[in-house]
Design a protein around this motif. Structure first.
Motif, PDB file in Angstrom:
ATOM      1  N   PRO A 146     -16.145  29.751  24.596  1.00  0.00           N
ATOM      2  CA  PRO A 146     -14.911  29.893  25.361  1.00  0.00           C
ATOM      3  C   PRO A 146     -14.595  28.696  26.260  1.00  0.00           C
ATOM      4  O   PRO A 146     -13.441  28.484  26.629  1.00  0.00           O
ATOM      5  N   GLU A 147     -15.611  27.909  26.606  1.00  0.00           N
ATOM      6  CA  GLU A 147     -15.417  26.818  27.566  1.00  0.00           C
ATOM      7  C   GLU A 147     -14.680  25.621  26.978  1.00  0.00           C
ATOM      8  O   GLU A 147     -14.188  24.768  27.718  1.00  0.00           O
ATOM      9  N   GLY A 148     -14.653  25.500  25.668  1.00  0.00           N
ATOM     10  CA  GLY A 148     -13.917  24.403  25.056  1.00  0.00           C
ATOM     11  C   GLY A 148     -14.698  23.102  24.981  1.00  0.00           C
ATOM     12  O   GLY A 148     -15.826  22.980  25.471  1.00  0.00           O
ATOM     13  N   GLY A 149     -14.060  22.105  24.356  1.00  0.00           N
ATOM     14  CA  GLY A 149     -14.725  20.846  24.046  1.00  0.00           C
ATOM     15  C   GLY A 149     -15.258  20.084  25.237  1.00  0.00           C
ATOM     16  O   GLY A 149     -16.246  19.348  25.124  1.00  0.00           O
ATOM     17  N   ALA A 150     -14.642  20.222  26.399  1.00  0.00           N
ATOM     18  CA  ALA A 150     -15.097  19.474  27.571  1.00  0.00           C
ATOM     19  C   ALA A 150     -16.474  19.914  28.042  1.00  0.00           C
ATOM     20  O   ALA A 150     -17.183  19.153  28.715  1.00  0.00           O
ATOM     21  N   HIS A 151     -16.864  21.147  27.717  1.00  0.00           N
ATOM     22  CA  HIS A 151     -18.154  21.682  28.155  1.00  0.00           C
ATOM     23  C   HIS A 151     -19.112  21.947  26.999  1.00  0.00           C
ATOM     24  O   HIS A 151     -20.131  22.595  27.188  1.00  0.00           O
ATOM     25  N   GLN A 152     -18.790  21.442  25.821  1.00  0.00           N
ATOM     26  CA  GLN A 152     -19.642  21.694  24.656  1.00  0.00           C
ATOM     27  C   GLN A 152     -20.358  20.393  24.278  1.00  0.00           C
ATOM     28  O   GLN A 152     -19.746  19.470  23.766  1.00  0.00           O
ATOM     29  N   SER A 153     -21.644  20.332  24.543  1.00  0.00           N
ATOM     30  CA  SER A 153     -22.393  19.095  24.281  1.00  0.00           C
ATOM     31  C   SER A 153     -22.712  18.979  22.801  1.00  0.00           C
ATOM     32  O   SER A 153     -22.979  19.973  22.123  1.00  0.00           O
ATOM     33  N   THR A 154     -22.705  17.742  22.291  1.00  0.00           N
ATOM     34  CA  THR A 154     -23.020  17.517  20.874  1.00  0.00           C
ATOM     35  C   THR A 154     -24.032  16.391  20.663  1.00  0.00           C
ATOM     36  O   THR A 154     -24.859  16.471  19.765  1.00  0.00           O
ATOM     37  N   ILE A 155     -23.999  15.341  21.478  1.00  0.00           N
ATOM     38  CA  ILE A 155     -24.847  14.181  21.208  1.00  0.00           C
ATOM     39  C   ILE A 155     -26.100  14.125  22.073  1.00  0.00           C
ATOM     40  O   ILE A 155     -26.901  13.202  21.949  1.00  0.00           O
ATOM     41  N   THR A 156     -26.292  15.117  22.931  1.00  0.00           N
ATOM     42  CA  THR A 156     -27.448  15.065  23.834  1.00  0.00           C
ATOM     43  C   THR A 156     -28.799  15.116  23.122  1.00  0.00           C
ATOM     44  O   THR A 156     -29.761  14.529  23.623  1.00  0.00           O
ATOM     45  N   PRO A 157     -28.951  15.793  21.970  1.00  0.00           N
ATOM     46  CA  PRO A 157     -30.253  15.717  21.302  1.00  0.00           C
ATOM     47  C   PRO A 157     -30.659  14.289  20.947  1.00  0.00           C
ATOM     48  O   PRO A 157     -31.833  13.918  21.059  1.00  0.00           O
ATOM     49  N   SER A 158     -29.700  13.481  20.528  1.00  0.00           N
ATOM     50  CA  SER A 158     -30.015  12.092  20.209  1.00  0.00           C
ATOM     51  C   SER A 158     -30.478  11.343  21.444  1.00  0.00           C
ATOM     52  O   SER A 158     -31.418  10.544  21.390  1.00  0.00           O
ATOM     53  N   VAL A 159     -29.830  11.595  22.575  1.00  0.00           N
ATOM     54  CA  VAL A 159     -30.245  10.960  23.827  1.00  0.00           C
ATOM     55  C   VAL A 159     -31.674  11.358  24.168  1.00  0.00           C
ATOM     56  O   VAL A 159     -32.521  10.519  24.501  1.00  0.00           O
ATOM     57  N   GLY A 160     -31.951  12.646  24.090  1.00  0.00           N
ATOM     58  CA  GLY A 160     -33.291  13.118  24.424  1.00  0.00           C
ATOM     59  C   GLY A 160     -34.361  12.561  23.518  1.00  0.00           C
ATOM     60  O   GLY A 160     -35.455  12.193  23.962  1.00  0.00           O
ATOM     61  N   MET A 161     -34.062  12.475  22.227  1.00  0.00           N
ATOM     62  CA  MET A 161     -35.040  11.966  21.270  1.00  0.00           C
ATOM     63  C   MET A 161     -35.319  10.479  21.464  1.00  0.00           C
ATOM     64  O   MET A 161     -36.438  10.011  21.263  1.00  0.00           O
TER      65      MET A 161
END
Length: 778
Positions: A542-557
């Motif tokens: 419900p929060e929409g694209g501004a609050h939906q993370s997508t690339i953070t796994p790459s950052v963490g790895m």
């Protein structure tokens, strides 16, 4: 105060060594590109650092050095006996001295790494806040001061102002920022008269502001009858105009200086000779040792608020290009180096020498080295952290469906009851503590404040928010940069304050990226902490694209010094969190990043597997990076691997059952840490380069994908960018079809948003059939 003549002699030698180090590094013919090294930026800070090191700080104080002044720092450490002579010719070379002060790379270990401008400027402020926290919990023998040496252009960085405005950092009277106000940035003279505006900003933020503007000669002239006209004229002068005077001498300087002045200025300076006029015009307090020491002492007297000293300096002070707007990367010529060497009374044979041990300067350097030299910290203590706290392992019979975010909060509450652990845990959050499920922990551990504050909530309130020195949660304003700076300094408590803490921070996962610069800075500084990014992914539909993370796994790895994990099940989360706490103490340990979700997931599959294989075996697999959650009956030669991480596991299991009905045997892998899987595989590859036999059994993926499955195609499914798992196909050369979120999301239900990105069970079935067809199996 130490005898000023001795300090001046040391100041002169520090300047020479700093300049010569940079000169030597840039005359190395083996380099393919320019080496650099900032002679001018070093020169502007020489007086400040000489006054500070040789007449002010003591062994408990912590200092962050302006990045471009690292040669000055190394020169001081060499003169005080803390750096071997051989390093002076290894500036910016592998195994030598780093370009910028580094806690982890330099042999003369600095208190703070300062390569990323703006972050080192406020690191001492956060370290002082940690010191205040530690002092309320443990017995600390001696007080400490926290000092930052900051370039004036660094104040352009937004993170500085986020820190200055942070209420949790208020009232730190043991903090002093010293601004090297040389009025120049990399490309230009800073326009206008910026210092006055900055002073007002700091005053409005509750800081004690001190100005070290004019040297003693100018101050004496100001005090004469009519001297106000001289002061007013210089005060009103723009930075650009003042800097232009450095290139002038004689009558040309006099004419330009009095241009546009009030009547009487020309007459007032008439008795100053042309030869002497430059030393009057350029007499700034940032190069007046006594004035600087007086300012430092004035800051010490201010006990209830932080202080800032604006020290007016000259970029390139004492060098031929002093004050030149283009001197940032300028280097002295060989002839100029020879002239400077002679001016300080040295020969080529003796140019790297320390002061004679029996000289006044030599004795002072020896004493300073003995009193304030950095001592290596002792071994990290360990704490009685159990493998599990009984929140989900063994599995409670009533546990059917829960989210990893909910599980995190419950595990943390259980940790609050463990003696010897709870008192070391400290949490921090940028105004999202409740929405990241820290409420139960806060109710048990309390909110930290250096002094007791009233609780205006009723006793029946769901959240007990009573700030006090006994609290273990630090609430910050909405600044992810401040969160990671705080976590970084909490994670250095053992090194800086001799008390080990177990820091845990929470933040909405998409906003990890807003604090990424400080995140990287903190782990580069070898800080140890746990960051929990929650909620994550498009499951926060419900929060929409501004609050939906997508690339953070790459950052963490990809971040060194951080282990990234993304569990789907509460039991996995429990094991990963307790292990992450252990990693904070382990000498070979790391920081951890847990990416969690608010989506409830049925725990039955995990609990059934736990019952089948046992706690020891399953825990091993979870910590190694993943486990086989389910394998359908082997009724056919058609095989496919469904690999997923986090909240999408219910869809993978449903797809596996549907595939079984289609005559396809699916193996479902629940990957808990892509980071550990990749690191294990990569380490094995490196080992194989020196081994005749490829070590298949050296890494955990060999267990997850045994020999019979290595010809099967793989479908990876992730509530994140699809490429984070795409590397799995290259391990054994398997065909792989990645499914994930490769566009920005939008508001909707989980069903709707999952459908858009191909994450539903029937879509995963179709992906598996496409992969089988591409593999030539159907």
């Amino acid at each position: 105060m130490v005898d000023e003549k001795i300090l001046r002699t040391i100041e002169e030698r520090v300047l020479w060594l700093a300049v010569r180090m940079v000169d030597y590094a840039n005359r190395d013919d083996s380099t393919e590109i320019k080496v650099g090294g900032h002679q001018a930026s070093s020169a502007s800070l020489v007086s400040i650092m000489t006054a500070l090191w040789f007449s002010h700080i003591d062994g408990n104080d912590k200092v962050a050095v302006k990045p471009h002044a690292s040669p000055v720092y190394h020169a001081i450490k060499y003169l005080t006996g803390e750096l071997d002579r051989s390093y002076l010719t290894k500036l910016r070379r592998r195994g030598g001295l780093q370009a910028y002060p580094s806690r982890t790379k330099d042999p003369d270990v600095s208190d703070f790494s300062t390569g990323s401008v703006g972050l080192g400027a406020v690191a001492p402020l956060f370290s002082a806040a940690v010191r205040r926290y530690v002092e309320t919990k443990f017995e600390i023998e001696a007080p400490a001061r926290f000092i930052a040496l900051v370039g004036d252009a660094e104040l352009d960085e937004g993170n500085v102002w986020e820190a200055i405005a942070e209420p949790a950092l208020a009232g730190l009277g043991n903090v002093m920022l010293v601004v090297d106000a040389n009025r120049q940035s990399l490309d230009r003279v800073v326009p206008g008269i910026a210092v006055g505006r900055m002073e007002r900003f700091f005053e409005d933020a509750g800081w004690h502001v001190v100005e070290a503007k004019y040297g003693r000669r100018l101050q004496e002239m100001f005090s004469r009858p009519g001297g106000a006209v001289l002061r007013d004229h210089i005060d009103a002068m723009s930075n650009e105009r003042y800097q232009s005077l450095f290139r002038l001498t004689g009558e040309e300087l006099r004419d330009r200086f009095v241009e546009g002045a009030q009547p009487g200025l020309a007459d007032f300076i008439a008795d100053v000779s042309d030869a002497d006029l430059p030393s009057v015009v350029h007499d700034l307090a940032g190069h007046d040792l006594k004035s600087l020491i007086d300012c430092f002492q004035a800051c010490d007297a201010e006990r209830d608020r932080p202080s800032i000293v604006f020290a007016y300096t000259i970029k390139g002070w004492g060098l031929p290009f002093a004050g030149d707007p283009l001197n940032h990367s300028a280097l002295l010529t060989s002839d100029q180096i020879d002239e400077m060497r002679s001016a300080v009374g040295l020969t080529e044979e003796a140019e790297w020498d320390r002061f004679a041990p029996d000289s006044p300067e030599g004795r002072l350097c020896e004493r300073i080295g003995a009193e304030i030299g950095n001592k290596p910290p002792g071994p990290r203590p360990t704490f009685p952290i159990p493998d599990a706290v009984g929140a989900y392992v063994p599995a409670p019979p009533s546990t059917r469906s829960t989210s990893t975010q909910d599980a995190f909060g419950r595990v943390l509450v259980r940790l609050a009851d463990i003696e010897g652990v709870a008192d070391r845990i400290v949490t921090a959050s940028p105004d999202v503590s409740i929405s990241t499920n820290l409420g139960g922990w806060i109710n048990k551990a309390g909110v930290f404040s250096p002094e007791d504050k009233p609780d205006y909530m009723s006793e029946e309130a769901l959240l007990r928010w009573k700030p006090s020195p006994e609290g273990h949660h630090i609430e910050l304003g909405i600044s992810e940069m401040n969160l990671f700076m705080m976590l970084g300094q909490l994670g250095l408590a053992h090194d800086h304050h001799s008390e080990m803490l177990l820091p845990i921070g929470t933040v909405y996962d998409p906003f990890v990226l807003r604090g990424l610069d400080a995140f990287i800075y903190s782990v580069y500084s070898a800080a140890r902490f746990i960051i929990v990014g929650t909620p994550a992914g498009v499951a926060l539909a419900p929060e929409g694209g501004a609050h939906q993370s997508t690339i953070t796994p790459s950052v963490g790895m990809e971040l060194p010094g951080v282990v990234f994990s993304e569990p789907a099940y509460a039991g996995s989360l429990e094991w990963l969190l307790t292990d992450a706490l252990r990693q904070l103490s382990d000498e070979e340990g790391s920081s951890s990043y847990l990416r969690l979700s608010t989506r409830p997931v049925d725990q039955t599959p995990f609990n059934v597997l736990l019952e089948e294989v046992g706690e020891e075996s399953l825990r091993h697999d979870v910590l190694a990076g993943g486990f086989r959650l389910w394998t359908s009956g082997d009724r056919t030669l058609l095989r496919v691997i469904l690999a997923g991480s986090g909240a999408v596991m219910p869809e993978l299991l449903a797809a596996a059952h549907d595939l079984e009905d289609e005559g396809v045997s699916a193996t479902v892998l629940s990957l808990t840490s892509l980071d550990r899987l990749y690191s294990g595989w990569r380490q094995a590859l490196r080992y194989s380069q020196t081994s005749l036999t490829y070590p298949f059994q050296e890494y955990h993926l060999a267990k997850l994908i045994p020999e019979p499955l290595r010809n099967a195609p793989i479908v990876t499914v992730h509530d994140a960018a699809s490429h984070a798992m795409a590397w799995l196909g290259s391990v054994y050369g398997q065909r792989l079809l990645p499914v994930g979120v490769d566009e920005f999301g939008e508001s909707g239900t989980i069903q709707e948003i999952y459908e858009r990105f191909g994450l539903l069970a029937d879509q995963i079935v179709n992906a598996a059939l496409v992969a089988l067809a591409a593999n030539g199996d159907i």
